[in-house]
Scaffold this active site. Structure first.
Site, PDB file in Angstrom:
ATOM      1  N   LEU A  44       0.843  -1.198   0.000  1.00  0.00           N
ATOM      2  CA  LEU A  44       0.000   0.000   0.000  1.00  0.00           C
ATOM      3  C   LEU A  44       0.879   1.249   0.000  1.00  0.00           C
ATOM      4  O   LEU A  44       1.755   1.414   0.855  1.00  0.00           O
ATOM      5  CB  LEU A  44      -0.921   0.016   1.215  1.00  0.00           C
ATOM      6  CG  LEU A  44      -1.827  -1.216   1.397  1.00  0.00           C
ATOM      7  CD1 LEU A  44      -2.912  -0.931   2.436  1.00  0.00           C
ATOM      8  CD2 LEU A  44      -2.453  -1.655   0.077  1.00  0.00           C
ATOM      9  N   ALA A  73      -0.622   4.503  -1.329  1.00  0.00           N
ATOM     10  CA  ALA A  73      -1.488   5.532  -1.919  1.00  0.00           C
ATOM     11  C   ALA A  73      -1.668   6.739  -1.020  1.00  0.00           C
ATOM     12  O   ALA A  73      -2.162   7.782  -1.452  1.00  0.00           O
ATOM     13  CB  ALA A  73      -2.854   4.929  -2.251  1.00  0.00           C
ATOM     14  N   ARG A  95       2.190  14.659   6.782  1.00  0.00           N
ATOM     15  CA  ARG A  95       3.097  15.130   7.836  1.00  0.00           C
ATOM     16  C   ARG A  95       4.554  15.205   7.380  1.00  0.00           C
ATOM     17  O   ARG A  95       5.394  15.749   8.096  1.00  0.00           O
ATOM     18  CB  ARG A  95       2.952  14.254   9.088  1.00  0.00           C
ATOM     19  CG  ARG A  95       1.647  14.544   9.833  1.00  0.00           C
ATOM     20  CD  ARG A  95       1.651  13.956  11.214  1.00  0.00           C
ATOM     21  NE  ARG A  95       1.514  12.520  11.184  1.00  0.00           N
ATOM     22  CZ  ARG A  95       1.972  11.697  12.138  1.00  0.00           C
ATOM     23  NH1 ARG A  95       2.621  12.196  13.183  1.00  0.00           N
ATOM     24  NH2 ARG A  95       1.789  10.408  12.039  1.00  0.00           N
TER      25      ARG A  95
HETATM   26  C1  UD1 Z   1      -3.413   1.326  10.087  1.00  0.00           C
HETATM   27  C2  UD1 Z   1      -4.273   0.234  10.710  1.00  0.00           C
HETATM   28  C3  UD1 Z   1      -3.981   0.187  12.197  1.00  0.00           C
HETATM   29  C4  UD1 Z   1      -2.513  -0.058  12.443  1.00  0.00           C
HETATM   30  C5  UD1 Z   1      -1.689   1.017  11.727  1.00  0.00           C
HETATM   31  C6  UD1 Z   1      -0.221   0.689  11.804  1.00  0.00           C
HETATM   32  C7  UD1 Z   1      -6.322   0.129   9.411  1.00  0.00           C
HETATM   33  C8  UD1 Z   1      -7.740   0.485   9.342  1.00  0.00           C
HETATM   34  N1  UD1 Z   1      -5.660   0.540  10.476  1.00  0.00           N
HETATM   35  O1  UD1 Z   1      -3.868   2.537  10.635  1.00  0.00           O
HETATM   36  O2  UD1 Z   1      -4.720  -0.850  12.797  1.00  0.00           O
HETATM   37  O3  UD1 Z   1      -2.223  -0.034  13.831  1.00  0.00           O
HETATM   38  O4  UD1 Z   1      -2.049   1.073  10.320  1.00  0.00           O
HETATM   39  O5  UD1 Z   1       0.509   1.777  11.290  1.00  0.00           O
HETATM   40  O6  UD1 Z   1      -5.819  -0.539   8.524  1.00  0.00           O
HETATM   41  N2  UD1 Z   1      -3.283   3.645   2.571  1.00  0.00           N
HETATM   42  C9  UD1 Z   1      -3.613   3.566   1.259  1.00  0.00           C
HETATM   43  N3  UD1 Z   1      -4.887   3.876   0.863  1.00  0.00           N
HETATM   44  C10 UD1 Z   1      -5.826   4.268   1.767  1.00  0.00           C
HETATM   45  C11 UD1 Z   1      -5.468   4.348   3.112  1.00  0.00           C
HETATM   46  C12 UD1 Z   1      -4.191   4.020   3.502  1.00  0.00           C
HETATM   47  O7  UD1 Z   1      -2.795   3.221   0.411  1.00  0.00           O
HETATM   48  O8  UD1 Z   1      -6.955   4.528   1.329  1.00  0.00           O
HETATM   49  C13 UD1 Z   1      -1.918   3.303   2.986  1.00  0.00           C
HETATM   50  C14 UD1 Z   1      -1.209   4.517   3.520  1.00  0.00           C
HETATM   51  O9  UD1 Z   1      -0.423   5.128   2.508  1.00  0.00           O
HETATM   52  C15 UD1 Z   1      -0.314   3.942   4.602  1.00  0.00           C
HETATM   53  C16 UD1 Z   1      -1.054   2.693   5.051  1.00  0.00           C
HETATM   54  O10 UD1 Z   1      -1.985   2.395   4.042  1.00  0.00           O
HETATM   55  O11 UD1 Z   1       0.928   3.541   4.116  1.00  0.00           O
HETATM   56  C17 UD1 Z   1      -1.721   2.834   6.395  1.00  0.00           C
HETATM   57  O12 UD1 Z   1      -2.689   3.838   6.299  1.00  0.00           O
HETATM   58  P1  UD1 Z   1      -2.976   4.832   7.479  1.00  0.00           P
HETATM   59  O13 UD1 Z   1      -4.055   5.723   7.097  1.00  0.00           O
HETATM   60  O14 UD1 Z   1      -1.706   5.429   7.952  1.00  0.00           O
HETATM   61  O15 UD1 Z   1      -3.522   3.809   8.563  1.00  0.00           O
HETATM   62  P2  UD1 Z   1      -3.480   4.003  10.103  1.00  0.00           P
HETATM   63  O16 UD1 Z   1      -4.524   4.933  10.485  1.00  0.00           O
HETATM   64  O17 UD1 Z   1      -2.092   4.305  10.509  1.00  0.00           O
END
Ligand code: UD1
Ligand code: CA
Length: 456
Positions: free
Chosen positions: A8, A10, A15
């Site tokens: 992932l 995207a 920050r």
């Molecule tokens: C996520 C997890 C959380 C975990 C944490 C660890 C979920 C719902 N939550 O939360 O349980 O403790 O990671 O860091 O999965 N991304 C995409 N597309 C999206 C959303 C996110 O590609 O639509 C990617 C982001 O670029 C990132 C990763 O997924 O690299 C995690 O997304 P983020 O929004 O940071 O999730 P957290 O809220 O940190």
């Protein structure tokens, strides 16, 4: 069991406060994304899908430039991690085996950890989630377990006070049968505090249909995700500390380890000696027994056994140093090969060139490779002696066992065995220097009022 990676990448990474997509920020000379892919590469994946969104064009271009054959899948709107995984469905069509979800901003997941997850799968778990005991669980998702089963993952935003007290946190890394995972993410809803399709909800969805989920844990440091420049700098330090320790374990001498900087792909052979303040950019291999002295910068180059580089040398992409070559202080080598035993010891630029075996390049030699538009090649044969301060105006060839006189500007080929001299002949003017200096000193005294012209 065949493995597919879903990485992932995207998210915006707001920050970082950057125009560059987060996953393209560099750690140890390579984009963060390359670290995640390298971690996953230990599973010998059959397919790799990178889910792109923010800065998709730049990320896709970077993926195309990396080793391997990753496919990119666009997530045009970032609707959550579950939605992101669903975007990989098309690219995984027809794939039979396990899918592993990794994150482009999480560089340090180890091969051992991924292997432990595979072992849990082999032992019968339908889904395996990578967890860790967080020092500060904060906004991580919490892993809710009963006995040794994982029953549900709750995001901090949606958690009760009791659930927030759980210290076992979700790293986000997950493994399971690819088709099953795709079926589960297709059934997600976004009925939660964030209004997102949470990947984490597949655990409860799976449990409802009788699928089992298990947790594998790893040290918190492995799950470190990069969100800010400060975290990137801390990750760089962590990477370097580990790379230095590994190099020394593998028999490389580091004179002052804290000042040696490695890239993700640096390869250094046993019994190589690395002096203080040496920086390895991407794409460097140094063979056993080579010595890199203090204050050198190397990238995209190969240094063979017995070669001696530096101090204060710069090897740029395409520098190929054969065995027992010497490259000395204030020498830059770019896209050039030095055959066995060739020496370029002082103050030189050798670019777009080949230097034959046992040739000696005198101090201050320059290959004039650039005409302002095109780059041209200089070919120097074997056992050639290039006199100090020679300029080789490329394209030009110097044959085997030829010589150039000091200060020569070589504009046409030098046949083998010949001496090229291209400079004006010296004339001496007897007594001139002494008379000239006397005249200047007198003029200075007159200007200072110490004497008059008549007094001369
Ligand atoms: C996520 C997890 C959380 C975990 C944490 C660890 C979920 C719902 N939550 O939360 O349980 O403790 O990671 O860091 O999965 N991304 C995409 N597309 C999206 C959303 C996110 O590609 O639509 C990617 C982001 O670029 C990132 C990763 O997924 O690299 C995690 O997304 P983020 O929004 O940071 O999730 P957290 O809220 O940190
Ligand atoms: Ca995150």
């Amino acid at each position: 069991m065949a493995v597919a990676l879903i990485v992932l990448a995207a998210g915006q990474g707001s920050r970082m406060n950057s125009d560059l997509p987060k996953v393209l920020h560099r750690l140890a000379g390579a984009p963060l994304l390359a670290h995640a892919l390298r971690a996953g590469a230990s599973l010998a994946p059959e397919r790799t899908v990178v889910v792109t969104g923010h800065g998709a064009e730049a990320v896709e271009a970077a993926v195309a430039g990396l080793d391997g054959e990753a496919i990119c899948a666009r997530q045009t709107e970032q609707l959550g991690t579950g939605h992101a995984v669903a975007q990989a469905g098309e690219a995984l069509r027809g794939f039979e085996g396990d899918a592993v979800v990794l994150y482009g901003d999480t560089p340090f997941i180890s091969p051992d950890t991924l292997e432990a997850m595979q072992d849990k799968r082999a032992a019968g778990a339908d889904l395996v989630v990578l967890g860790f005991e967080a020092e500060d669980p904060g906004r991580y998702g919490r892993l809710l377990t009963a006995d040794d089963r994982l029953t549900r993952i709750v995001e901090a935003k949606d958690a009760s006070t009791d659930e927030l007290a759980v210290k076992l946190c979700n790293s986000g890394v997950m493994m399971g049968d690819a088709a099953t995972l795709m079926r589960l993410v297709a059934g997600l809803n976004n009925d939660n505090a964030a209004g997102e399709y949470y990947l984490t909800d597949v655990v409860a969805l799976g449990a409802a249909e009788g699928l089992s989920a298990r947790v594998v844990t790893c040290p918190e440091a492995e799950t470190l995700g990069i969100n800010t420049r400060a975290e990137l700098a801390a990750a760089e330090q962590a990477f370097q500390a580990r790379a230095r320790a590994e190099a020394m374990d593998e028999g490389v001498t580091l004179a002052d380890p804290d000042t040696t900087y490695f890239a993700l792909d640096t390869v250094i052979g046993r019994d190589a000696l690395i002096g203080p303040q040496v920086v390895f950019g991407p794409g460097v291999t140094v063979e056993s027994g080579a010595e890199i002295r203090a204050f050198c910068h190397l990238e995209g180059c190969h240094v063979s056994r017995g070669a001696l580089v530096g101090p204060f040398a710069r090897l740029r992409p395409g520098a190929e140093l054969a065995e027992h070559t010497h490259v000395g202080n204030f020498v830059e080598i770019k896209n050039a090969t030095l055959d066995e035993g060739a020496k370029v010891n002082h103050l030189s630029y050798i670019g777009d060139a080949s230097v034959g075996a046992a040739s000696n390049i005198g101090a201050g030699t320059i290959t004039c490779n650039y005409d302002g538009v095109f780059k041209h090649h200089t070919e120097i044969g074997a056992r050639v002696f290039i006199g100090s301060n020679t300029c080789l105006v490329a394209p030009v060839k110097v044959g085997d066992e030829a010589m150039t006189a000091t200060g020569t500007i070589v504009t046409s080929d030098v046949p083998e065995g010949a001496l090229a001299v291209a400079r004006s002949r010296q004339t001496n003017k007897p007594g001139f220097a002494r008379r000239f200096m006397d005249m200047l000193r007198t003029r200075k005294a007159v200007l200072a009022g110490e004497t008059t012209p008549e007094a001369e």
